[in-house]
Design a protein around this motif. Sequence first.
Motif, PDB file in Angstrom:
ATOM      1  N   ARG B 358      38.656  51.048  26.259  1.00 34.28           N
ATOM      2  CA  ARG B 358      39.112  49.661  26.352  1.00 34.28           C
ATOM      3  C   ARG B 358      38.513  48.843  25.224  1.00 34.28           C
ATOM      4  NH1 ARG B 358      39.258  46.000  31.403  1.00 34.28           N
ATOM      5  NH2 ARG B 358      37.720  45.038  30.105  1.00 34.28           N
ATOM      6  N   LYS B 368      33.761  37.246  32.311  1.00 37.29           N
ATOM      7  CA  LYS B 368      32.621  37.920  32.942  1.00 37.29           C
ATOM      8  C   LYS B 368      31.334  37.624  32.178  1.00 37.29           C
ATOM      9  CE  LYS B 368      35.151  41.550  35.206  1.00 37.29           C
ATOM     10  NZ  LYS B 368      35.889  42.770  34.942  1.00 37.29           N
ATOM     11  N   ASP B 383      30.177  35.781  41.168  1.00 35.83           N
ATOM     12  CA  ASP B 383      30.980  36.998  41.286  1.00 35.83           C
ATOM     13  C   ASP B 383      32.355  36.775  40.692  1.00 35.83           C
ATOM     14  OD1 ASP B 383      29.084  38.537  42.708  1.00 35.83           O
ATOM     15  OD2 ASP B 383      29.493  37.289  44.457  1.00 35.83           O
ATOM     16  N   VAL B 384      32.750  37.689  39.818  1.00 30.89           N
ATOM     17  CA  VAL B 384      34.041  37.547  39.156  1.00 30.89           C
ATOM     18  C   VAL B 384      34.993  38.624  39.669  1.00 30.89           C
ATOM     19  CG1 VAL B 384      35.258  37.506  36.963  1.00 30.89           C
ATOM     20  CG2 VAL B 384      32.921  36.668  37.091  1.00 30.89           C
ATOM     21  N   VAL B 385      36.177  38.209  40.060  1.00 31.88           N
ATOM     22  CA  VAL B 385      37.251  39.147  40.398  1.00 31.88           C
ATOM     23  C   VAL B 385      38.384  38.857  39.431  1.00 31.88           C
ATOM     24  CG1 VAL B 385      38.951  39.791  42.129  1.00 31.88           C
ATOM     25  CG2 VAL B 385      36.615  39.259  42.823  1.00 31.88           C
ATOM     26  N   SER B 386      38.887  39.890  38.759  1.00 32.83           N
ATOM     27  CA  SER B 386      39.949  39.611  37.804  1.00 32.83           C
ATOM     28  C   SER B 386      41.151  40.503  38.058  1.00 32.83           C
ATOM     29  CB  SER B 386      39.444  39.790  36.369  1.00 32.83           C
ATOM     30  OG  SER B 386      39.222  41.144  36.099  1.00 32.83           O
ATOM     31  N   VAL B 387      42.310  39.926  37.858  1.00 36.86           N
ATOM     32  CA  VAL B 387      43.569  40.651  38.031  1.00 36.86           C
ATOM     33  C   VAL B 387      44.382  40.465  36.764  1.00 36.86           C
ATOM     34  CG1 VAL B 387      45.732  40.715  39.300  1.00 36.86           C
ATOM     35  CG2 VAL B 387      43.588  40.438  40.528  1.00 36.86           C
ATOM     36  N   GLY B 388      44.746  41.533  36.118  1.00 34.31           N
ATOM     37  CA  GLY B 388      45.471  41.428  34.859  1.00 34.31           C
ATOM     38  C   GLY B 388      44.518  41.033  33.742  1.00 34.31           C
ATOM     39  N   SER B 419      32.232  32.017  43.548  1.00 36.19           N
ATOM     40  CA  SER B 419      33.310  33.003  43.398  1.00 36.19           C
ATOM     41  C   SER B 419      34.225  32.585  42.258  1.00 36.19           C
ATOM     42  CB  SER B 419      34.153  33.089  44.665  1.00 36.19           C
ATOM     43  OG  SER B 419      33.343  33.411  45.759  1.00 36.19           O
ATOM     44  N   TYR B 421      37.755  33.702  40.229  1.00 39.48           N
ATOM     45  CA  TYR B 421      38.922  34.584  40.277  1.00 39.48           C
ATOM     46  C   TYR B 421      39.802  34.293  39.067  1.00 39.48           C
ATOM     47  CZ  TYR B 421      43.433  36.469  41.828  1.00 39.48           C
ATOM     48  OH  TYR B 421      44.609  37.147  41.899  1.00 39.48           O
ATOM     49  N   GLU B 423      43.356  35.327  37.184  1.00 39.97           N
ATOM     50  CA  GLU B 423      44.616  36.052  37.317  1.00 39.97           C
ATOM     51  C   GLU B 423      45.450  35.804  36.071  1.00 39.97           C
ATOM     52  OE1 GLU B 423      46.775  35.886  41.079  1.00 39.97           O
ATOM     53  OE2 GLU B 423      48.621  35.776  39.934  1.00 39.97           O
ATOM     54  N   PHE B 432      40.024  30.333  38.988  1.00 38.03           N
ATOM     55  CA  PHE B 432      39.572  29.564  40.139  1.00 38.03           C
ATOM     56  C   PHE B 432      38.066  29.731  40.257  1.00 38.03           C
ATOM     57  CE2 PHE B 432      43.857  30.955  40.837  1.00 38.03           C
ATOM     58  CZ  PHE B 432      44.508  29.880  41.397  1.00 38.03           C
ATOM     59  N   ARG B 479      40.438  24.562  39.806  1.00 37.17           N
ATOM     60  CA  ARG B 479      41.559  25.443  39.461  1.00 37.17           C
ATOM     61  C   ARG B 479      42.011  25.124  38.050  1.00 37.17           C
ATOM     62  NH1 ARG B 479      44.881  24.267  45.097  1.00 37.17           N
ATOM     63  NH2 ARG B 479      43.102  24.771  46.432  1.00 37.17           N
ATOM     64  N   SER B 494      47.989  43.620  30.200  1.00 35.02           N
ATOM     65  CA  SER B 494      47.859  45.020  30.584  1.00 35.02           C
ATOM     66  C   SER B 494      48.188  45.177  32.050  1.00 35.02           C
ATOM     67  CB  SER B 494      46.435  45.507  30.315  1.00 35.02           C
ATOM     68  OG  SER B 494      45.547  44.835  31.176  1.00 35.02           O
TER      69      SER B 494
END
Lengths: 228, 494
Positions: B358, B368, B383-388, B419, B421, B423, B432, B479, B494
Motif C-alpha cells: 500500500r 490516522k 480511535d479511528v475507523v475508516s471506510v474507503g 471516536s 469515523y 468515510e 465525524f 461532521r 479504493s
Amino acid sequence: MSTPALDGTAGDPGRTVRVVIVDDHAIFRSGLKADLDPRIEVVGEAGTVEQAIEVIGRTRPEVVLLDVHLPGGLGGGGREVIAGSAALRGTTKFLALSVSDAAEDVVAVIRAGARGYVTKTISGAEITDAVYRVAGGDAVFSPRLAGFVLDAFGTAPADIADDELDKLSARELEVMRLIARGYSYKEVAKELFISIKTVETHVSAVLRKLQLSSRHELTKWAAERRLL
Amino acid sequence: MTTVPVRPPLVRSSDRIIAGVCAGLAEHLGWPVRMVRIGMAVAALAGGAGLVFYGWLWIMVPTADESAKRNARRPASPIAPAVSIAPAVSMPPNQSAAVGPSLWSDAYSPGYPSGPVAPPLGGPAAAGPVGYSSAANPAPSGPYVAGAPSQAEGTAAVPGTGAWFRVRNMRYGKEILLGAGLLLVAAILIARLLGVEVPLGTLIPAAAILGGAAIAWMQLDETRRAGLVDKTKADQAGGWARLAAGLALVVAGVLVMVSGSGSWEQTWLALLASVAVLGGVALVLLPWGLKFWRDLETERAGRVRETERAEIAAHLHDSVLQTLALIQRRAANEHDVVRLARAQERELRGWLFRDPARDAGQLSDRIKAAAAEVEDGLGNAVDVVSVGDTAMTDRHEALVQASREAMLNASRHGGGPVSVYLEVSDGGAEVFVKDRGSGFELHTVPADRLGVRESIIGRMKRHGGSAEINSSPDGTEVRLKLPAAAEDNGEGKS
C-alpha cells in the motif's frame, strides 16, 4: 479501544449469566475475571482449542468469551472452537475477544458463528454489558467491526434486484454508520427515531448477512486487507 | 568519466520489423533507426555478413521486457551478503555505556538471542520507534536511535558494495568468453589459410574441455550468487541443462584426447568404461552426497529463520522493551503510562500489520496520523475507523487539518475516548469526530476563540466543504463533509 456502542439496555441485567473464558494467557483470564461484574459467573476457563471444546461441552455456558488466537487444534484458533462446539449451537453463544483488529481475524471469527467482536482493551463494565447483550441473543458491534462491514458490503444501499444477502438495506447502512461513528445503540435509536429493539434487530440482520453472504467480494476483501 | 555519454542499455526494441534488433541498436548507439536498417540491409548483401550479425544479435540481446525482468531480480541479491556477514555485526557491548547502563542492559538480555545479531541493512533499526521518540521522556532513546542504525549500516555497507562489484564484473562474462572463443577460431582458420600447421586433434578436445568447465563453473558461481535469495524452478532447470552441457563437453573432450585417434569404436568403449566407473563412484558416494545436501538445506533454512528472528528481536528491542522500561520508571504516573502504552501499541500494530504494497499518503493514513498526534499530545484515546480511501489532494489536506482541530477540541474538552469515523465514497469524503463530554453551545464560544469558527467551519467552507457541529449534554459530534471535486470524482478510490 473503547466500545461506547455497548451501554444502555442489554438483555436482562438482573439474572446471572454463566460464562467460560477461553484465552491462552492466564494473566489475561484472571484480569478479565476480576473485571467482570459479580453477576457474571465464570464456570470454566481454557487455554487451548482442545481444552476449550472440552470445557464448553462439559459446562454448557450461556456465553463463551473467546480469544481469536489460540494454540492447539489444527491452528484454527477461535474459529475451530466454535466449529468444535457445533452441538451446542443455539444454547451457547460466542463473543470474540482479541488484541488484533486485523480484518481477516474479525471477519473469520464472525463468519464462524460468533455473535460479536470486542477488543481486549475494553473496560470491565463494557464487557459485562456485551456479555448480557450476547446472552440475550443480540449482536455486539464495535465501531471497528461496523467499519469493516461498511467496507466489505460497500456504502451504497441495496436495490430491490440485488440478492438481499449481498447488500445492506438503507436502514441497516444508517445503523452501521452511526455505530462506526461511535454511537451507542441507545444513541442510534434516538438519532433515527426508532426503538432500541429495532436497532438490535437491524444489527442482528447485518450479523446474519455477514455470516451467510457468499459474496465472493467479502472473502476476497477480507483476505486483501491485512490492516484497517 | 562523466564526459562519456551514458548509453541506454542494448535491448531489442518493441518497435520492430523483424525482431526489433535494428531499432534497439539505433537507440543504443544514438543513430537514426532508418540508417541502421539500411546499413544492415547493405551488410546483408555483402556475403550475408549482415544476416549473420542480425541473427547473432537476435539470439544474444534480450528484449526490453526480459531485460527489465532480469534487472528486477538483481536488487534481491544484496540480502545474501547480509546473511553471510551476520557474525560480523554483533552488537558491540560498549554501546551500553552510551545509552545508560541500567536501561540498556536490562532490556538487552531478554530480547536478544545469545548469538550474533545483524539488523538487516538498517531496516527495522532505522525505522525506529515512531511513537516513542515523541513520547514524554525521549532522553534515553536519543543516543541509541541515532547510534545503532548508522553502526549497522556502516558495517553492512562494505561487504554489500563488494558483492555489487563482483556482480557488475560478471555481467558481460558470457559475452566476453564467447567473443574470445570466436576470435580463437578465427585465428586458427587464418593460420590454416596461411599454411601454418595447427594440431587440430589436440586443440579441439582441449577447447571442448575448457569450454565445458567454464560453463559448469559459471553455473556454480551463479548459484552461489543467487544463493539463498531466489531459487525459482526455471532457474534450476536452466542450471541443470547448463551443467549437463558442460559435463558432456568435458567428457567428450577428455575421451577424444585420451583415446587419441578418435576412431569411433575405441571412443565408444572408453565412454562405456568411464560411465560405468562414474556410476559406481556415484553409487558409493550418493548417500553421503544426499546427507550433505540435506544438511546444507537445513542450515540454509535455519539461517534464514535466524535473520527473521534477529529482525523481530531488533524491532522489539528498539520499541517494546524500551517502552516497557520507560513505563516501569514512570509507573507512578498513570497518565504517562497509558499514553506510552497507547503509543507503543499503535507503533507495534503498524509494524505487525503494515502492508508494504500500500502506498503511503492516502487520506486515511493522514487522518490516522493526526489522531495519533492528538493522542500523544493530550493522552486521550482517539480511535479511528475508516471506510474507503482516496489519494491526498490540497482540498483533502484542509479536511485533515479541520479534522485534527476537531479531534484536539474533542480530546481537550470532551474527556474520555474520542471516536473518529472517515468515510470516502464517490460522493466525497466525510469525517465525524465524536466525544462524550458535556457539550457546548456554539454561540457561547467567545468570538476571539478561533478554534471552532476559523479552523473548522471556515476552513471547510473555503475548500467547498461544510462543517456541522452537533452538541448535546451527552457529547459533541463534529461532521465535516468534502464533496468530491468534478475532476477527481471517484478517482483513486479504493
